[in-house]
Design a protein around this motif. Sequence first.
Motif, short mmCIF file in Angstrom:
data_model
loop_
_atom_site.label_atom_id
_atom_site.label_comp_id
_atom_site.label_asym_id
_atom_site.label_seq_id
_atom_site.Cartn_x
_atom_site.Cartn_y
_atom_site.Cartn_z
N GLN A 1 0.83 -1.20 0.00
CA GLN A 1 0.00 0.00 0.00
C GLN A 1 0.87 1.26 0.00
O GLN A 1 0.60 2.20 -0.76
N ASN A 2 1.92 1.27 0.81
CA ASN A 2 2.82 2.42 0.84
C ASN A 2 3.51 2.62 -0.50
O ASN A 2 3.68 3.75 -0.97
N ALA A 3 3.93 1.52 -1.14
CA ALA A 3 4.61 1.61 -2.43
C ALA A 3 3.68 2.17 -3.49
O ALA A 3 4.07 3.04 -4.29
N VAL A 4 2.45 1.70 -3.51
CA VAL A 4 1.48 2.17 -4.51
C VAL A 4 1.14 3.64 -4.27
O VAL A 4 1.05 4.44 -5.22
N GLU A 5 0.99 4.04 -3.01
CA GLU A 5 0.70 5.44 -2.71
C GLU A 5 1.88 6.34 -3.11
O GLU A 5 1.67 7.44 -3.60
N VAL B 1 4.18 10.31 -6.90
CA VAL B 1 5.19 10.70 -7.88
C VAL B 1 4.53 10.97 -9.22
O VAL B 1 4.84 11.96 -9.91
N ARG B 2 3.60 10.11 -9.61
CA ARG B 2 2.88 10.31 -10.87
C ARG B 2 2.14 11.65 -10.87
O ARG B 2 2.19 12.41 -11.84
N ASP B 3 1.48 11.96 -9.76
CA ASP B 3 0.76 13.22 -9.66
C ASP B 3 1.70 14.42 -9.80
O ASP B 3 1.37 15.40 -10.46
N ARG B 4 2.88 14.32 -9.18
CA ARG B 4 3.85 15.41 -9.28
C ARG B 4 4.38 15.56 -10.71
O ARG B 4 4.59 16.67 -11.18
N VAL B 5 4.60 14.45 -11.39
CA VAL B 5 5.07 14.51 -12.77
C VAL B 5 4.01 15.13 -13.66
O VAL B 5 4.31 15.99 -14.51
#
Length: 96
Positions: A71-75, A80-84
Motif C-alpha cells: 500500500q505504501n509503495a502504490v501510494e 510521484v505520478r501526480d507530481r510529474v
Amino acid sequence: MSILSALAPDLYARDRMVVRPEAADPDLATTAATFAAEFAQTLNRNEATARAALRGEAELHSLIEALTSTQNAVETVAAVRDRVVEAYQEILRMPV
C-alpha cells in the motif's frame, strides 16, 4: 599584484567545487529506472509473501506487513505520478 589577486584562481576553484560539485548527479532516466525497479521488486516480494500466507506457510503478521508495504509503495508511485503530471501541466502553461 596583491596577494588576493594571486589567490583568486585557487579560491574560485575551491568555491566552484562547493557550489557545483564535480561528481555528477544521476540523471532523470537512471533515477526513474531505479525507482521503477525497486517498486517492482517490492511488489514481487510482497506478492510472494501473500501467496505463502494463502498456502499457510507464512504468518499473519508477515502478511499484514507485506500488505502495508504494498500500500505504501502504490501510494508513493501515485504521488510521484501526480507530481510529474503537475510539472508537465506547468510546462504546458508556460508562455512561448
